[in-house]
Design a protein around this motif. Structure first.
Motif, mmCIF file in Angstrom:
data_model
loop_
_atom_site.group_PDB
_atom_site.id
_atom_site.type_symbol
_atom_site.label_atom_id
_atom_site.label_comp_id
_atom_site.label_asym_id
_atom_site.label_seq_id
_atom_site.Cartn_x
_atom_site.Cartn_y
_atom_site.Cartn_z
ATOM 1 N N UNK A 73 2.728 8.196 2.688
ATOM 2 C CA UNK A 73 3.796 7.185 2.732
ATOM 3 C C UNK A 73 3.470 5.991 1.841
ATOM 4 N N UNK A 74 4.481 5.543 1.094
ATOM 5 C CA UNK A 74 4.329 4.332 0.298
ATOM 6 C C UNK A 74 3.475 4.496 -0.929
ATOM 7 N N UNK A 75 3.507 5.710 -1.513
ATOM 8 C CA UNK A 75 2.680 5.967 -2.697
ATOM 9 C C UNK A 75 3.511 6.689 -3.739
ATOM 10 N N UNK A 76 3.388 6.278 -5.007
ATOM 11 C CA UNK A 76 4.056 6.969 -6.108
ATOM 12 C C UNK A 76 3.192 8.168 -6.486
ATOM 13 N N UNK A 87 12.223 0.255 -0.463
ATOM 14 C CA UNK A 87 12.268 -0.413 0.834
ATOM 15 C C UNK A 87 11.067 -1.346 0.981
ATOM 16 N N UNK A 88 11.142 -2.334 1.878
ATOM 17 C CA UNK A 88 10.008 -3.239 2.105
ATOM 18 C C UNK A 88 8.786 -2.470 2.598
ATOM 19 N N UNK A 89 7.582 -2.856 2.171
ATOM 20 C CA UNK A 89 6.370 -2.161 2.600
ATOM 21 C C UNK A 89 6.206 -2.205 4.117
ATOM 22 N N UNK A 90 5.709 -1.114 4.673
ATOM 23 C CA UNK A 90 5.448 -1.013 6.106
ATOM 24 C C UNK A 90 3.945 -0.973 6.326
ATOM 25 N N UNK A 91 3.467 -1.421 7.484
ATOM 26 C CA UNK A 91 2.018 -1.512 7.720
ATOM 27 C C UNK A 91 1.281 -0.189 7.571
ATOM 28 N N UNK A 92 1.962 0.927 7.850
ATOM 29 C CA UNK A 92 1.300 2.233 7.795
ATOM 30 C C UNK A 92 1.362 2.866 6.403
ATOM 31 N N UNK A 93 1.910 2.160 5.420
ATOM 32 C CA UNK A 93 2.053 2.742 4.090
ATOM 33 C C UNK A 93 0.825 2.485 3.217
#
Length: 446
Positions: A73-76, A87-93
């Motif tokens: 999650x949250x990685x290109x 989307x705004x970053x989430x703590x688990x990303x």
């Protein structure tokens, strides 16, 4: 059946390596509480062999054996999920974690590759020990292809050293020639030491030769004695059709005797007439047989060659195998890294191989010793290749993260997206190029 055994060994080895490589990323991500959305062995365009979801992660196996992936999650990454990145970053990303944690997540896969290789080498040495043929124990000398003959080596020479530095293992001779750029080779010829100047074009010729198919004759091989004994005949063998028996011993071909197997081969291959005159010993009698060779250059026999060489054997206790296995892994990495300089020569690109080349290195019979040796080496290759600073590889992500650690600012996301796309196209091109090389070798164009 031989091809099937090679394919099965290759697929098993690849499955082990891909699964453990991706587990390295998976473990590090979980350690730092980063969500892993998918964990797949092999790629799954259009469909998967199986898939299931447990917790927040979907696990599965694809059908395309080009690698595997974990979608973090949250990685290109190769999934190119750009909507998530808007989307705004989430703590688990991934993108929300400190740079050092992201760096460890990215090198988790290659770390496992290197540790796995070291572990396999340790266990191989502990289980089977180490056996090799010392160069000085090739007592009948070498048999050369035309390339080595042109370089001044002669059949029967015993290779001693390069630039007066002793060669320990016979299997390392070609590596020394290709990677160490020696100027001279010392050989024992007719009981005297002869120093040969190595032609500067030799490496180019060797690389060109190595790209000409999968069944190339060795450029330099040990010389074997041959006393004319026969193991078996091929189907429709000219020798059997002429009345030769498996209990016969061949003593002359066209009136000429031989001592070594290469001499016997030369007599047969250089035969010019349609009928070959062969003398054999049958019991106490000497018979002359006339082989109708037709267009064939082979007698159709399986010879019983004499391989009476003394191999060096090293056995290791478990404690001894640990440093020895690690040293073996390190030496393999050093040797592999040296091979990159060969790409200064255009002929080296023809030697790039794909799945057929990799699968072909496995033996045609199932041999666990060879299987684990090759798996360890492939693990090192996978680790080294993934560390290359190419976007879409782990090494590309590491470069961006090191930039962030040094400058204390993240690279532009748009730049990273474009770099990822460019890296993926480059890897696809490289993959196609290597596998097209394999096809060209199979159909005989190279």
């Amino acid at each position: 059946m031989d091809v099937l055994v090679k394919i099965l060994q290759f697929l098993l080895s690849l499955s082990i390596l891909v699964m453990l490589h991706e587990m390295g990323h998976f473990f590090m991500a979980k350690l730092f509480k980063v969500r892993v959305e998918k964990f797949f062995i092999f790629f799954n365009p259009w469909f998967s062999i199986f898939r299931f979801k447990k917790g927040e992660t979907e696990y599965g196996m694809g059908w395309l054996p080009l690698g595997g992936y974990v979608k973090i999650s949250g990685m290109i990454d190769e999934s190119m999920d750009l909507e998530q990145m808007k989307e705004p970053p989430k703590p688990y990303e991934f993108r929300s974690k400190p740079a050092w944690q992201r760096l460890l997540i990215m090198i988790g896969g290659v770390l496992v590759n290197f540790l796995l290789a070291f572990f396999i080498y340790i266990m191989v040495l502990y289980t089977w020990g180490e056996e090799y043929l010392p160069a000085e124990n090739v007592k009948y000398g070498v048999v050369c292809d035309s390339i080595m003959l042109d370089a001044g080596v002669r059949n029967g020479d015993i290779v001693l050293s390069f630039d007066n530095k002793k060669v320990e293992r016979f299997s390392d001779i070609m590596l020394h020639l290709l990677l160490d750029e020696p100027k001279t080779m010392q050989v024992l010829r007719d009981e005297r030491v002869v120093s040969l100047e190595i032609p500067p074009t030799l490496v180019k010729k060797i690389l060109a030769y190595s790209s000409n198919g999968f069944d190339q004759k060795a450029l330099l091989a040990p010389r074997y004695k041959y006393n004319g004994e026969i193991v078996a005949f091929a189907q429709d063998a000219p020798a059997r059709n002429a009345g030769m028996l498996a209990t016969d011993t061949i003593i002359e071909v066209d009136g000429r005797g031989f001592t070594y197997y290469d001499e016997f081969q030369s007599l047969v291959m250089n035969h010019r007439d349609s009928v070959m005159n062969v003398r054999v010993l049958r019991g106490q009698d000497t018979l002359t047989l006339y082989l109708d060779m037709g267009d064939s250059k082979l007698m159709g026999i399986q010879p019983r060659i004499i391989a009476d060489f003394e191999f060096a054997v090293k056995k290791y206790s478990f404690l001894e195998s640990v440093p020895a296995g690690i040293n073996m892994g390190v030496d393999k990495v050093k040797s592999y890294l040296k091979q990159f300089k060969l790409f200064e020569n255009a002929e080296a690109f023809k030697s790039l191989g794909g799945f057929v080349s990799i699968g072909n290195v496995f033996p045609s019979v199932w041999d666990w010793h060879a299987f684990w040796d090759l798996t360890a080496f492939l693990s090192l290759i996978l680790g080294v290749m993934n560390l290359l600073p190419i976007p879409a590889l782990d090494g590309g992500h590491v470069v961006f993260l090191l930039y962030e650690v040094i400058t204390r600012r993240k690279p532009n996301e748009k730049f990273m997206e474009n770099a990822q796309i460019a890296g993926m196209f480059f890897l696809i091109f490289l993959l196609l190029f290597a596998n097209i090389n394999d096809i060209l070798k199979l159909i005989g164009i190279y």
